[in-house]
Design a protein around this motif. Structure first.
Motif, PDB file in Angstrom:
ATOM      1  N   ASN A   1       3.539   5.791  -3.168  1.00 35.12           N
ATOM      2  CA  ASN A   1       4.729   6.558  -3.505  1.00 35.12           C
ATOM      3  C   ASN A   1       5.178   6.406  -4.953  1.00 35.12           C
ATOM      4  O   ASN A   1       6.121   7.066  -5.373  1.00 35.12           O
ATOM      5  CB  ASN A   1       5.876   6.149  -2.577  1.00 35.12           C
ATOM      6  CG  ASN A   1       5.726   6.785  -1.205  1.00 35.12           C
ATOM      7  OD1 ASN A   1       6.011   7.958  -1.025  1.00 35.12           O
ATOM      8  ND2 ASN A   1       5.221   6.020  -0.257  1.00 35.12           N
TER       9      ASN A   1
ATOM     10  N   ARG B   1       0.832  -1.199   0.000  1.00 39.91           N
ATOM     11  CA  ARG B   1       0.000   0.000   0.000  1.00 39.91           C
ATOM     12  C   ARG B   1       0.873   1.258   0.000  1.00 39.91           C
ATOM     13  O   ARG B   1       0.670   2.177  -0.801  1.00 39.91           O
ATOM     14  CB  ARG B   1      -0.918  -0.005   1.221  1.00 39.91           C
ATOM     15  CG  ARG B   1      -1.914   1.121   1.277  1.00 39.91           C
ATOM     16  CD  ARG B   1      -2.820   0.971   2.491  1.00 39.91           C
ATOM     17  NE  ARG B   1      -2.080   1.058   3.749  1.00 39.91           N
ATOM     18  CZ  ARG B   1      -1.742   2.203   4.336  1.00 39.91           C
ATOM     19  NH1 ARG B   1      -2.073   3.344   3.779  1.00 39.91           N
ATOM     20  NH2 ARG B   1      -1.063   2.204   5.465  1.00 39.91           N
ATOM     21  N   VAL B   2       1.849   1.275   0.881  1.00 40.27           N
ATOM     22  CA  VAL B   2       2.707   2.461   0.981  1.00 40.27           C
ATOM     23  C   VAL B   2       3.535   2.643  -0.295  1.00 40.27           C
ATOM     24  O   VAL B   2       3.720   3.761  -0.775  1.00 40.27           O
ATOM     25  CB  VAL B   2       3.614   2.350   2.235  1.00 40.27           C
ATOM     26  CG1 VAL B   2       4.621   3.479   2.258  1.00 40.27           C
ATOM     27  CG2 VAL B   2       2.775   2.368   3.494  1.00 40.27           C
ATOM     28  N   VAL B   3       3.989   1.540  -0.871  1.00 36.04           N
ATOM     29  CA  VAL B   3       4.761   1.640  -2.120  1.00 36.04           C
ATOM     30  C   VAL B   3       3.890   2.207  -3.238  1.00 36.04           C
ATOM     31  O   VAL B   3       4.290   3.115  -3.962  1.00 36.04           O
ATOM     32  CB  VAL B   3       5.351   0.264  -2.508  1.00 36.04           C
ATOM     33  CG1 VAL B   3       5.912   0.299  -3.928  1.00 36.04           C
ATOM     34  CG2 VAL B   3       6.449  -0.135  -1.529  1.00 36.04           C
TER      35      VAL B   3
END
Lengths: 290, 256, 299
Positions: free
Chosen positions: C113, C108-110
């Motif tokens: 970004n 999710r965080v990747v």
């Protein structure tokens, strides 16, 4: 600069550790990942705000009230949502916990609205200089309260009868029941302690970040859980160590320019640790039994 | 008859400070029944776990039909032709009796997930063969009439037999039975004994751990005695009965 | 056929049913991993998101046909399933669950970004290629595939691993390879589901694939009855449609939904259809009465 960041990290980590303790103690005894624990922390924060704004109480009384309210809540949840499922598949209480978590979040959203609310101003901001490091009054309060609570926990687990029973039950649930330990009482007590620590964490975090929201338990709960596993789930010193570790790593990560990856830091660390030490830093290795 | 099927050469395993099996030598001849006896905690099951690859030995060599199998993964050892049962029954309890035995056929068959999805004629034929061969294994252990029951619903004695049937289904050359008669009444033990003989008649070698001395003495060709992880005696049942070291290990317990 | 649907149902219900179909495909994939093979996965939504973004990017940047995009979504997701499974599947029980949870959050965080995914703004303008008819067909294909997988040599080895890993290995099953294959297959269906989702909603945001969504899928299959195909279907249907039926309680909808989960679990700890197998339903054989003992599932 580095030492300043480490201090900030330790402050954050101390709050993670307070929440992580609840996860780890409950897991140690009944092997349940109590996913509603983050919501208890959230409710604790709201009770704190409520005491200060509505009843005009000071921080100490509000903290105590939040802890007490969450003790009642934690014990009730265990009694009605988990205990009936104790002898069923491992995933059943987990789903029950998720259901409760949804319930508590939406309940709080209904009462207070989905937006974060500011934490009331209970003291003047003050900064103290310790050589190159600056430490705020809030940070001092957090560190002192967290240390006192953890020392208290250590005392209970080590020297008080019910604490010893807790250790026995987490060592071997069935045998301790056979030895005459009232396991139901021990489990209730574990939830009580875990919930009160989470509530304290909630109030302290609200104070630190000056914000409280119905969804604050989601990420914080998850990271605290990470901390518990990283330290070795079931191990009380492990939860403390894991909490501090993640707090410091996160703060340093943000300072190092990875702020958009902040929420991934804890998990990346966790997976790396698990691959090399499958039961966490201080966890006992699993013996393959045939 | 004197061809060696399994050979252990100076095999040792340590768990932390504990030496569970200490420099054990052993040779089993093809087609014989070998028993392993010894007091509780002597390291009997550990020897089974070493042979089947669950633990790799700390030192020493284990050879099966001339192949060095130290450090082989358990599933590869099964493929080579060693099958086993477990002391504390390990059945697939939510599966039917027949499906349990079918798992035994796993290493002799090959349809993968694509075969499962496409169900071509080859896969169907293989599945039919699996069913037939599994039913045969069940017949040897007289469980064929229970094929469709769930394994967990069988009585204890039948669960033990089902474990043997499951092991048989993998076409082993050597079968390891860990306390096959445990918890059985005398009649059940008698039946089990004749079943084990039937298995031997099929050309299999049998290596068993058992506490019931009468069972062991009646059935085995040779016996090895283990105490505190060391081999203290080996020989025919008659030799073992009169061996002073064995009697001492069992401390007054009547042997035979 | 879509025109027939639109004669009877308004657009909203068509949307809800299409979504249900997509969830069914993904939930059946998770059921293969967690229900049949007994490997806990808390990161299923992340696999959906991998499929969703893969297919959306293929449609938007390469303008390839939808079928290609869907297939690529499934394959890409399966590859990630293997990449994650290889190191982590040696972890047991809860630890595997935790590692997959962590993986899900990292994904999710990747995505938040990355440039190609549109980051936090999300990815918009995906063509609406998913139709109810297509989803219904794919649901049936998925059910058939799951049924065949389960009732085969391969499927037996999965169930054996769930029931007793040590015995399964001793019976000649290559545990690592089998688990990874199950993981790859299960995540493949999540990827296809994700691809369908992307081309239905037409907009993707990483925040829609957080761990809360992963737990939704887990709840679908646990409430339905772990390891049971009819159970997974019923659980998914009940929990997906429950919020729709609860509309009359308006603001209290999700509160009741949460309590409903707790209540259903307590009333039927083994799930609505725990222990019910499709093959046994068809064979009209007596379904074994099962005790209250803990069994089946990721113990």
């Amino acid at each position: 600069m580095l030492s300043q960041q480490i201090l900030n990290g330790i402050t954050l980590g101390a709050t993670y550790a307070l929440i992580a303790l609840g996860y780890t103690m409950v897991y140690g005894i009944i092997q349940l990942i109590n996913f509603a624990h983050g919501e208890i922390y959230m409710v604790g924060a709201f009770v704190g705000v409520f005491m200060i704004t509505v009843f005009q109480q000071g921080l100490v009384v509000s903290l105590a009230a939040a802890m007490l309210a969450c003790v009642i809540m934690g014990v009730t949840i265990e009694r009605f949502a988990y205990r009936p499922l104790r002898r069923s598949t491992r995933l059943a209480p987990l789903i029950s916990a998720i259901g409760l978590s949804i319930f508590l979040q939406t309940l709080m959203t209904k009462i207070k609205g989905p937006q974060p609310i500011p934490f009331p101003h209970v003291m003047e901001d003050a900064l103290y200089k310790l050589g190159p490091i600056e430490i705020s009054k809030v940070q001092i309060i957090i560190l002192v309260v967290a240390s006192l609570l953890m020392a208290g926990l250590h005392f209970i687990v080590k020297y008080v009868k019910i604490g010893k029973a807790m250790r026995a039950a987490s060592e071997d649930y069935d045998t301790s029941a056979l030895m005459g330990i009232n396991v139901n009482r021990v489990i209730s007590f574990t939830f009580a302690i875990g919930s009160s620590l989470a509530a304290a964490g909630g109030v302290l975090v609200g104070l630190y970040f000056n914000s409280v929201s119905p969804f604050m338990g989601v990420t914080a709960g998850l990271k605290a859980f990470c901390a518990a596993v990283l330290g070795g789930i079931g191990s009380i010193p492990g939860a403390m160590l894991g909490g501090l570790f993640i707090g410091v790593a996160e703060t340093l990560g943000i300072a190092g320019g990875f702020d958009t990856y902040k929420d991934a830091i804890a998990f990346t660390l966790l997976i790396i640790v698990l691959l090399f030490r499958p039961t966490g830093l201080l966890g006992r290795p699993i013996q393959k039994k045939v | 008859m004197s061809k060696t099927i399994l050979e252990m050469d100076n095999v040792t395993i340590r768990f932390g400070g504990l030496t569970a099996v200490d420099s054990v030598d052993m040779k089993i001849e093809e087609g014989t029944i070998r028993a392993l006896i010894g007091p509780n905690g002597a390291g009997k099951s550990t020897i089974f776990n070493l042979i089947t690859g669950i633990y790799p030995p700390s030192s020493g060599e284990i050879r099966f039909r001339g192949t060095l199998i130290n450090g082989y993964k358990p599933h590869l050892i099964t493929e080579l032709g060693i099958a086993r049962t477990f002391q504390n029954i390990r059945l697939f309890s939510e599966m039917t009796v027949l499906d349990n035995v079918k798992i035994g056929r796993h290493c002799r068959t090959k349809a993968g997930f694509l075969g499962a999805l496409l169900r071509g004629p080859g896969v169907k034929a293989e599945e039919r063969a699996i069913t037939e061969e599994s039913m045969e294994a069940l017949k040897i252990l007289e469980l064929d009439h229970k094929a469709d029951e769930l394994a967990k619903n069988l009585p204890y004695g039948e669960q033990r037999r089902l474990e043997i049937a499951r092991a048989m289904a993998s076409n082993p050359k050597l079968i390891l039975l860990d306390e096959p008669a445990a918890g059985m009444n005398p009649q059940e033990k008698q039946t089990l004994m004749s079943m084990i003989r039937k298995i031997q008649d099929k050309g299999l070698t049998i290596f068993l751990v058992e506490h019931d001395m009468k069972f062991v003495m009646n059935l085995s060709d040779r016996i090895m005695v283990l105490d505190y992880g060391r081999k203290i005696a080996a020989g025919s049942p008659a030799e073992i009965k009169s061996n002073p070291a064995v009697i001492a290990a069992y401390l007054g317990k009547e042997v035979g | 056929m879509d025109s027939i649907f639109s004669m009877f149902l308004n657009d909203y219900y068509i949307q809800v049913l299409t979504m249900l179909g997509i969830y069914l495909i993904a939930a059946l994939g998770l059921n293969l991993i967690t229900g049949v093979t007994g490997q806990l996965s808390f990161g299923h939504a992340a696999f959906l998101s991998i499929g969703a973004y893969t297919s959306a990017i293929i449609s938007l940047k390469l303008q390839l046909p939808f079928v290609v995009a869907l297939l690529a979504a499934g394959l890409m997701t399966a590859i990630w399933g293997i990449l994650l499974g290889y190191p982590t599947l040696r972890l047991t029980g809860d630890y595997l669950g935790i590692a997959t949870l962590g993986f899900g959050e990292i994904v999710r965080v990747v995505f938040l970004n990355m440039k190609i995914t549109g980051g936090a703004l999300g990815l918009a303008g995906i063509p609406r290629s998913t139709s109810l008819t297509m989803v219904i067909i794919l649901v049936f294909i998925t059910i058939l595939a799951m049924f065949r997988l389960e009732n085969s040599r391969f499927g037996r080895s999965l169930i054996a691993i769930r029931e007793d890993e040590i015995a399964a290995e001793a019976m000649g099953i290559n545990i690592t390879k089998t688990k990874i294959t199950a993981f790859a297959l299960g995540t493949f269906f999540a990827g296809v589901g994700g691809g369908l989702y992307a081309h239905l909603i037409q907009y993707l945001n990483p925040q829609d694939f957080g761990f809360v969504k992963s737990f939704d899928f887990l709840a679908f299959i646990v409430l339905g009855g772990l390891g049971s195909i009819p159970g997974a279907i019923l659980g998914t249907t009940v929990l997906t449609l429950a919020p729709e039926f609860l509309r009359f309680v308006a603001d209290y909808r999700m509160m009741i939904y949460g309590l409903l989960m707790v209540f259903m679990m307590i009333v039927r700890p083994r799930g609505l259809l725990g222990g019910v197998k499709l093959s046994r339903l068809f064979a009209k054989k007596k379904v074994q009465t099962t005790g209250t003992s803990a069994s089946g599932g990721a113990n």
